[in-house]
Scaffold this active site. Structure first.
Site, PDB file in Angstrom:
ATOM      1  N   VAL A  88       0.820  -1.221   0.000  1.00 45.48           N
ATOM      2  CA  VAL A  88       0.000   0.000   0.000  1.00 45.48           C
ATOM      3  C   VAL A  88       0.853   1.269   0.000  1.00 45.48           C
ATOM      4  CG1 VAL A  88      -2.011  -1.071   1.064  1.00 45.48           C
ATOM      5  CG2 VAL A  88      -0.258  -0.083   2.534  1.00 45.48           C
ATOM      6  N   THR A  90       5.292   2.741  -0.478  1.00 46.86           N
ATOM      7  CA  THR A  90       6.736   2.516  -0.489  1.00 46.86           C
ATOM      8  C   THR A  90       7.445   3.846  -0.328  1.00 46.86           C
ATOM      9  OG1 THR A  90       6.873   2.744  -2.895  1.00 46.86           O
ATOM     10  CG2 THR A  90       6.579   0.513  -2.034  1.00 46.86           C
ATOM     11  N   GLY A  91       8.699   3.791   0.072  1.00 46.84           N
ATOM     12  CA  GLY A  91       9.492   5.011   0.217  1.00 46.84           C
ATOM     13  C   GLY A  91      10.901   4.648   0.606  1.00 46.84           C
ATOM     14  N   PHE A  93      12.086   4.666   3.437  1.00 46.31           N
ATOM     15  CA  PHE A  93      12.063   3.943   4.708  1.00 46.31           C
ATOM     16  C   PHE A  93      11.956   2.434   4.515  1.00 46.31           C
ATOM     17  CE2 PHE A  93       7.720   5.040   3.543  1.00 46.31           C
ATOM     18  CZ  PHE A  93       7.087   3.796   3.610  1.00 46.31           C
ATOM     19  N   GLY A  94      11.373   1.997   3.384  1.00 45.10           N
ATOM     20  CA  GLY A  94      11.054   0.592   3.183  1.00 45.10           C
ATOM     21  C   GLY A  94       9.706   0.480   2.507  1.00 45.10           C
ATOM     22  N   VAL A  96       5.132  -0.464   3.138  1.00 41.20           N
ATOM     23  CA  VAL A  96       3.977  -0.808   3.967  1.00 41.20           C
ATOM     24  C   VAL A  96       3.100  -1.735   3.143  1.00 41.20           C
ATOM     25  CG1 VAL A  96       1.975   0.048   5.238  1.00 41.20           C
ATOM     26  CG2 VAL A  96       4.046   1.448   5.101  1.00 41.20           C
ATOM     27  N   LYS A 111       4.417  -2.201   8.451  1.00 41.38           N
ATOM     28  CA  LYS A 111       5.475  -1.323   7.939  1.00 41.38           C
ATOM     29  C   LYS A 111       6.803  -2.042   8.156  1.00 41.38           C
ATOM     30  CE  LYS A 111       7.405   3.340   8.234  1.00 41.38           C
ATOM     31  NZ  LYS A 111       7.262   4.705   8.789  1.00 41.38           N
ATOM     32  N   ASP A 207       6.650  15.690   9.803  1.00 40.66           N
ATOM     33  CA  ASP A 207       6.322  15.350   8.407  1.00 40.66           C
ATOM     34  C   ASP A 207       4.807  15.268   8.212  1.00 40.66           C
ATOM     35  OD1 ASP A 207       6.890  14.905   5.751  1.00 40.66           O
ATOM     36  OD2 ASP A 207       7.324  12.767   5.984  1.00 40.66           O
TER      37      ASP A 207
END
Length: 420
Positions: A88, A90-91, A93-94, A96, A111, A207
């Site tokens: 659902v 991505t970024g 960070f990894g 979700v 996550k 953020d």
């Protein structure tokens, strides 16, 4: 948790509203290139555009993830299995992904973050202490290891199906503006969630943006998510200034301030509210400097005193004088005066002059939500807005509490009933 909005959104609004000041704005853009404003470095951008971490980390549809949870009240550990359904978000960070618990059928969001062994995971520590109706709930966490011996932290979160970003875009696609009742509901719940984070936890989210605001499309309850940038701010201790997504970044961050406050979240909230009213980002800057240009085109040139409040190092810089753009021209429609007043309180150059999250909650713009007869457009009741816990009201003056919690809600709130 979603990808960023495209930089092109909102540029037509900027061009349309600033025809008469284009020469001043061009001069402003050229002059400000000399300011050496700290924007994300190439290394930062590379980190933001890393390939999605999907292969081999258990997010493929149908993949089963099994973990054990500590038993309650002295009971033995409990085995829990999750079936991955689909990604659902991505970024850098990894990722979700949505998953379903085999044992209970409950849908969750997991996550998955690559754990850097050099650092402790601040997000996990933060999420373990949070408990609020307008903050996403951490159910539990576990670590997983790949064949390459990479360790991943998995945060198992409550699943909320929509975001403010997707909800707002659905109206934009239909060439409609979001109904004002939803703008009020979402903005109020952001403020209430921030009041808890700022006052009860000493935490700055850093953020706030539409992608990090989850919404239940049936109840319209909002939950702040993604605490990957969040931090407890300690007075006198420096912080990085190149945080917060560009369109929602407070001006003191653009000026490179390192001793900022939770007021940066308040500015971001104003950006979200304005975007919902406008149908597109209010300050669609294409770089750090351009972001400041976009802000000045709307709010006018900051005074020397305001610049000093943002970052004293820039007080000698000569800014071209640009007048503020009237709000009714920015929005090109009649806004309720209460909406304009609240935006003005959010969009103060001086961080210490911005309203606090609690002050925002009691603003007249939200009076409609306090009406005992208020309902969603479909006739359903509003989500819970006034179920305050003692911790939330601690330290708030009684007269503010009276304005914060309407009389009809006091009768339903056991704690309030005892103290009224």
């Amino acid at each position: 948790m979603e990808s960023h909005l495209g930089n092109g959104v909102g540029s037509s609004r900027s061009a349309k509203n600033t025809k008469n000041t284009s020469s001043s704005v061009d001069w402003l853009s050229r002059d400000m290139l000399e300011m050496k404003i700290r924007d994300k470095t190439e290394a930062d951008e590379e980190r933001d555009s890393e390939p999605d971490i999907i292969d081999g980390v258990g997010a493929e549809p149908g993949h089963v993830i099994t973990t054990t949870l500590p038993g309650r009240n002295g009971q033995s550990r409990q085995t829990v299995s999750y079936i991955a359904e689909h990604v659902v978000g991505t970024g850098s960070f990894g990722m979700v992904f949505q998953a379903k618990c085999r044992e209970t059928g409950e849908v969750v969001a997991i996550k998955k973050v690559l754990q850097d062994k050099r650092y402790k995971n601040r997000e996990l520590q933060i999420m373990q202490m949070l408990d609020h109706p307008n903050v996403v709930c951490l159910k539990h966490s576990f670590y997983s290891r790949t064949e390459n011996e990479e360790v991943y932290l998995n945060l198992v979160l409550e699943f909320v199906p929509e975001t403010v970003n997707r909800t707002a875009r659905s109206y934009s696609r239909m060439n409609q503006l979001m109904p004002l009742i939803y703008v009020k509901l979402y903005t109020y719940q952001i403020c209430r969630g921030l009041a808890y984070l700022h006052n009860c936890c000493g935490l700055c989210h850093r953020d706030i943006k539409p992608q990090n605001l989850l919404v239940n499309p049936h109840t319209h309850q909002l939950k702040i998510c993604d605490f990957g940038s969040a931090k407890v701010l300690v007075k006198g201790e420096p912080n990085i200034s190149y945080i917060c997504s560009r369109y929602y970044r407070a001006p003191e961050l653009i000026f490179g301030a390192t001793e900022y406050t939770t007021a940066i979240d308040i500015w971001s909230t104003g950006c979200v509210m304005a975007e919902l009213l406008l149908g597109q980002p209010l300050f669609p800057g294409e770089s750090g400097v351009d972001q400041l240009v976009e802000i000045i085109k709307v709010l006018g040139t900051p005074t020397r005193e305001e610049i000093k409040c943002m970052n004293p190092n820039y007080t000698e810089f000569k800014f071209p004088q640009i007048k503020p753009h009237p709000w009714h021209k920015v929005f090109q429609k009649r806004l309720p005066p209460e909406a304009v007043d609240l935006l003005c309180r959010f969009f103060q150059y001086s961080p210490n002059l911005r309203c606090t999250a609690v002050e925002a909650c009691i603003h007249p713009f939200f009076d409609e939500l306090r009406d005992p007869n208020a309902r969603l457009p479909n006739g359903r009741p509003l989500p819970p807005l006034f179920n305050f816990k003692p911790q939330e009201l601690s330290g708030i003056p009684p007269e503010t509490v009276d304005r914060l919690v309407p009389e009809h809600a006091r009768k339903q709130n056991h704690f309030m009933a005892l103290h009224s």
